[in-house]
Structures are given as C-alpha cells and as structure tokens.
Write an enzyme that holds these catalytic residues in place. Structure first.
Site, mmCIF file in Angstrom:
data_model
loop_
_atom_site.group_PDB
_atom_site.id
_atom_site.type_symbol
_atom_site.label_atom_id
_atom_site.label_comp_id
_atom_site.label_asym_id
_atom_site.label_seq_id
_atom_site.Cartn_x
_atom_site.Cartn_y
_atom_site.Cartn_z
ATOM 1 N N LYS A 90 0.797 -1.235 0.000
ATOM 2 C CA LYS A 90 0.000 0.000 0.000
ATOM 3 C C LYS A 90 0.827 1.282 0.000
ATOM 4 C CE LYS A 90 -3.833 -2.189 2.303
ATOM 5 N NZ LYS A 90 -4.830 -2.164 3.357
ATOM 6 N N GLY A 153 1.786 1.124 9.594
ATOM 7 C CA GLY A 153 1.887 0.792 8.177
ATOM 8 C C GLY A 153 0.684 1.336 7.412
HETATM 9 P P1 NAP Z 1 2.043 -2.915 6.439
HETATM 10 O O1 NAP Z 1 1.899 -1.645 5.687
HETATM 11 O O2 NAP Z 1 3.086 -3.890 5.999
HETATM 12 O O3 NAP Z 1 2.312 -2.525 7.978
HETATM 13 C C1 NAP Z 1 2.585 -3.471 8.945
HETATM 14 C C2 NAP Z 1 2.685 -2.820 10.337
HETATM 15 O O4 NAP Z 1 2.725 -3.863 11.293
HETATM 16 C C3 NAP Z 1 3.931 -1.982 10.546
HETATM 17 O O5 NAP Z 1 3.591 -0.912 11.378
HETATM 18 C C4 NAP Z 1 4.881 -2.941 11.255
HETATM 19 O O6 NAP Z 1 5.769 -2.303 12.165
HETATM 20 C C5 NAP Z 1 3.901 -3.765 12.072
HETATM 21 N N1 NAP Z 1 4.416 -5.100 12.346
HETATM 22 C C6 NAP Z 1 4.782 -6.045 11.440
HETATM 23 N N2 NAP Z 1 5.176 -7.164 12.068
HETATM 24 C C7 NAP Z 1 5.080 -6.912 13.402
HETATM 25 C C8 NAP Z 1 5.361 -7.664 14.580
HETATM 26 N N3 NAP Z 1 5.800 -8.922 14.505
HETATM 27 N N4 NAP Z 1 5.141 -7.086 15.791
HETATM 28 C C9 NAP Z 1 4.680 -5.818 15.871
HETATM 29 N N5 NAP Z 1 4.401 -5.051 14.798
HETATM 30 C C10 NAP Z 1 4.601 -5.593 13.589
HETATM 31 O O7 NAP Z 1 0.670 -3.738 6.477
HETATM 32 P P2 NAP Z 1 -0.837 -3.166 6.317
HETATM 33 O O8 NAP Z 1 -1.224 -3.139 4.895
HETATM 34 O O9 NAP Z 1 -0.948 -1.936 7.139
HETATM 35 O O10 NAP Z 1 -1.684 -4.360 6.989
HETATM 36 C C11 NAP Z 1 -1.662 -4.592 8.390
HETATM 37 C C12 NAP Z 1 -2.738 -5.595 8.756
HETATM 38 O O11 NAP Z 1 -4.036 -5.035 8.598
HETATM 39 C C13 NAP Z 1 -2.719 -6.862 7.883
HETATM 40 O O12 NAP Z 1 -2.866 -7.986 8.729
HETATM 41 C C14 NAP Z 1 -3.929 -6.739 7.001
HETATM 42 O O13 NAP Z 1 -4.493 -7.995 6.714
HETATM 43 C C15 NAP Z 1 -4.875 -5.920 7.867
HETATM 44 N N6 NAP Z 1 -5.831 -5.136 7.048
HETATM 45 C C16 NAP Z 1 -7.141 -5.473 7.058
HETATM 46 C C17 NAP Z 1 -8.050 -4.754 6.327
HETATM 47 C C18 NAP Z 1 -9.502 -5.129 6.334
HETATM 48 O O14 NAP Z 1 -10.208 -4.710 5.427
HETATM 49 N N7 NAP Z 1 -9.961 -5.838 7.318
HETATM 50 C C19 NAP Z 1 -7.643 -3.665 5.553
HETATM 51 C C20 NAP Z 1 -6.287 -3.331 5.575
HETATM 52 C C21 NAP Z 1 -5.381 -4.077 6.325
HETATM 53 P P3 NAP Z 1 7.190 -1.654 11.711
HETATM 54 O O15 NAP Z 1 6.862 -0.275 11.222
HETATM 55 O O16 NAP Z 1 7.983 -1.645 12.974
HETATM 56 O O17 NAP Z 1 7.749 -2.539 10.652
#
Ligand code: NAP
Length: 307
Positions: A90, A153
């Site tokens: 994203k 993120g």
């Molecule tokens: P992203 O841009 O890759 O961001 C991931 C975030 O999670 C970053 O802040 C990262 O921290 C943190 N993170 C990753 N691994 C971690 C760990 N082991 N412990 C603690 N923090 C951790 O991903 P995203 O697109 O925002 O998606 C995040 C989640 O939201 C996903 O599971 C996705 O399925 C869900 N989501 C759901 C919907 C829905 O419609 N329900 C919509 C969007 C997203 P750092 O900055 O420290 O790397």
C-alpha cells in the site's frame, strides 16, 4: 478456430501476467499481496459483479515487493479495470502510480487502484471502511472514542487519519519501530489542536511497543485497534495479552478470519467486546466497487459472500 480459454487459478503470479491466458468471463480486477492466499476479496467482489451483471472477474495475485512495478506495467497493457492492494504494497505503490487522489496522498498509502485512460489512479478506502465497521460492530462513532492504534503501516495510517478527521477524543499510536509511530502522530498533530481537555493524558501521542505502555493506555482508551499482521498466522500470540485488556475496552482486529484471531480471543477472555476485520473488509470493498463502477455496491450480497 476460437482460442480455448484457460481454467481459473486460485492464485496467479507475475509469470502468469507475463504470458496472460484469460478465462471466461475475463479477469480484469485483482488483489495484489504477499501473502494473498487468505484474501476473501475475490469471493466478495465476484458476488457483487455477478449480482450487478458486470461481465468480468476478480482474482488473487501473489506479487512480491520487487515485482510491483512490472505487475503495474502489465495490468496497464492488459487494460485491467482496477486492483486492490494489500500487505505489503500500500505504501510502496504510491511512487509507482500515475495519479494519487488527495486522501490517499495524505494517508500515504493506496489500497484501491483504478485504470483511467491507461493511467493508474490510486485511492484509499481503508479509513472510511474502518469507520463504518466500528459503527456497525459497536454502535459508536469514532468522534466519541479514545483510541489506541497498533501499527504505523498502510492500514494503521488510514485508520489513525480517519480517527483524527472524525475528531476522536484522543489517539495513541503504538508501533514496533517507535520512530514510524512518532512520524504518524506528528503528521496528524494539526487535527488535535482543538479545545478537548482530557486531564493529564495527551490527546495525541506515539507510545513504545511494550507492556507498561500498553497497560497505561488501556486504562485511558475505549477502543484498541490492531493494524499489524500479528495474528495473521494461527501460531502468532495476541499483540496484547489478555491480562492487559479490560472489560471496558472495545477491541477491533483489522485481521479478518472465520475463526477468532488471537487478539479477539484475548479480548473475549478479558470480558471485552471484540470484532475482527471482516466488517472493514466489507465496507472498504464496497467503497472500492463504487470507485470502479460509479454505482452503488450491493452491500448485502457482498456481506453474504464473506460470511
Ligand atoms: P504494512 O503496511 O506492511 O504494515 C505493517 C505494520 O505492522 C507496521 O507498522 C509494522 O511495524 C507492524 N508489524 C509487522 N510485524 C510486526 C510484529 N511482529 N510485531 C509488531 N508489529 C509488527 O501492512 P498493512 O497493509 O498496514 O496491513 C496490516 C494488517 O491489517 C494486515 O494484517 C492486514 O491484513 C490488515 N488489514 C485489514 C483490512 C480489512 O479490510 N480488514 C484492511 C487493511 C489491512 P514496523 O513499522 O515496525 O515494521
């Protein structure tokens, strides 16, 4: 002689895009992610397309971070209608798009792309989808809530900005890389200059990713939102252990699953109300459908498809 159509795959890859063999109806909508196998978007969007008598299909594509540019070039050539982006694309996508709408620009992430005259245009429907989901799950509006968001993120940025835009009571952002949480908080500072006074706790703050900080915040928030992938794997722990949660908080896990996510289980164990991200998936997806087709999405058809 008519060319034989291929049969549809569960998951496509960049290699498939490079030597594209279409199915019937043609695939012109997609979700790009890594991982992507878990995505329920195809069943939800295909139900909406069928119901709306739109003769095209939506499919999953496992696209790695370093393949995104090539994948965008190929869907331009193949004249796709649109794409959803999920983890981890994203944020990185913004630099590869031809146009980015104002909201996605401010969020710093795009989850919906639409092809317009051969140009890829980026949008973000996660924030509004999240707001509708919270209203539906807990019968409350974000403006009445003190919120803690886990993550900084793509999803967390959209969620935090939506909370700020709707003038939530207070917002705490916890991210494993503290500086990124701090940057997100700083980008929202102008929303929190108003007159709401909450005693000794700050209206907007980035907090460290640790138990003491979580414990203090949970006493001072109404809603905890997980916008990290922690819980996506069944073996993951809850990002916040049950003993730190309390019955007064509402817990929204953006991760969606038919089973309880680790965070939802922890919340229920603590006597708190909890919901997972299915409702956000539904509402962000309905808003995406409306961007692609400029018509109302069949919300109940989409809801039934992911239930
Ligand atoms: P992203 O841009 O890759 O961001 C991931 C975030 O999670 C970053 O802040 C990262 O921290 C943190 N993170 C990753 N691994 C971690 C760990 N082991 N412990 C603690 N923090 C951790 O991903 P995203 O697109 O925002 O998606 C995040 C989640 O939201 C996903 O599971 C996705 O399925 C869900 N989501 C759901 C919907 C829905 O419609 N329900 C919509 C969007 C997203 P750092 O900055 O420290 O790397």
């Amino acid at each position: 002689m008519k060319k034989k159509r291929a049969s549809q795959k569960e998951v496509y890859t960049l290699a498939d895009l490079k030597s594209w063999r279409d199915v019937d109806p043609a695939i012109r909508l997609a979700v790009f992610g890594d991982p992507v196998e878990h995505s329920l978007s195809p069943q939800m969007q295909n139900a909406a397309l069928k119901h709306s008598k739109i003769d095209t299909q939506y499919a999953r594509f496992h696209i790695l971070q370093n393949e995104l540019r090539d994948a965008f070039d190929l869907i331009r050539e193949l004249k796709f209608i649109g794409v959803n982006l999920t983890i981890p694309h994203k944020i990185a996508a913004l630099e590869l798009l031809d146009l980015v709408d104002d909201n996605a620009k401010r969020v710093g992430a795009a989850n919906v792309l639409k092809m317009d005259n051969g140009k890829l245009h980026g949008f973000n429907t996660d924030g509004r989808g999240f707001s509708r989901a919270v209203r539906e799950e807990f019968s409350v509006d974000l403006r009445d809530l003190r919120v803690m968001v886990l993550g900084a993120g793509g999803a967390a940025r959209a969620i935090a900005r939506q909370c700020a835009k709707e003038n939530c009571e207070r917002l705490a952002i916890a991210n494993s890389t503290f500086e990124k949480g701090q940057q997100l908080a700083d980008s929202l500072r102008n929303f929190f200059e108003g007159p709401k006074v909450l005693g000794p706790v700050a209206r907007l703050q980035a907090i460290p990713w640790d138990e003491r900080a979580f414990q203090f915040q949970i006493a001072n928030v109404d809603l905890v939102v997980n916008a990290t992938p922690v819980g996506l794997n069944r073996s993951d722990p809850s990002p916040i252990p049950s003993r730190l949660l309390a019955p007064h908080v509402m817990v929204y896990d953006a991760i969606y699953s038919e089973k309880r996510t680790p965070l939802v289980s922890a919340a229920i164990e603590a006597g708190a109300r909890a919901a997972n991200g299915l409702s956000m998936l539904l509402h962000q997806g309905a808003l995406a459908f409306e961007i692609w087709f400029q018509r109302e999405a069949p919300l109940e058809v989409m809801r039934a498809a992911i239930r």
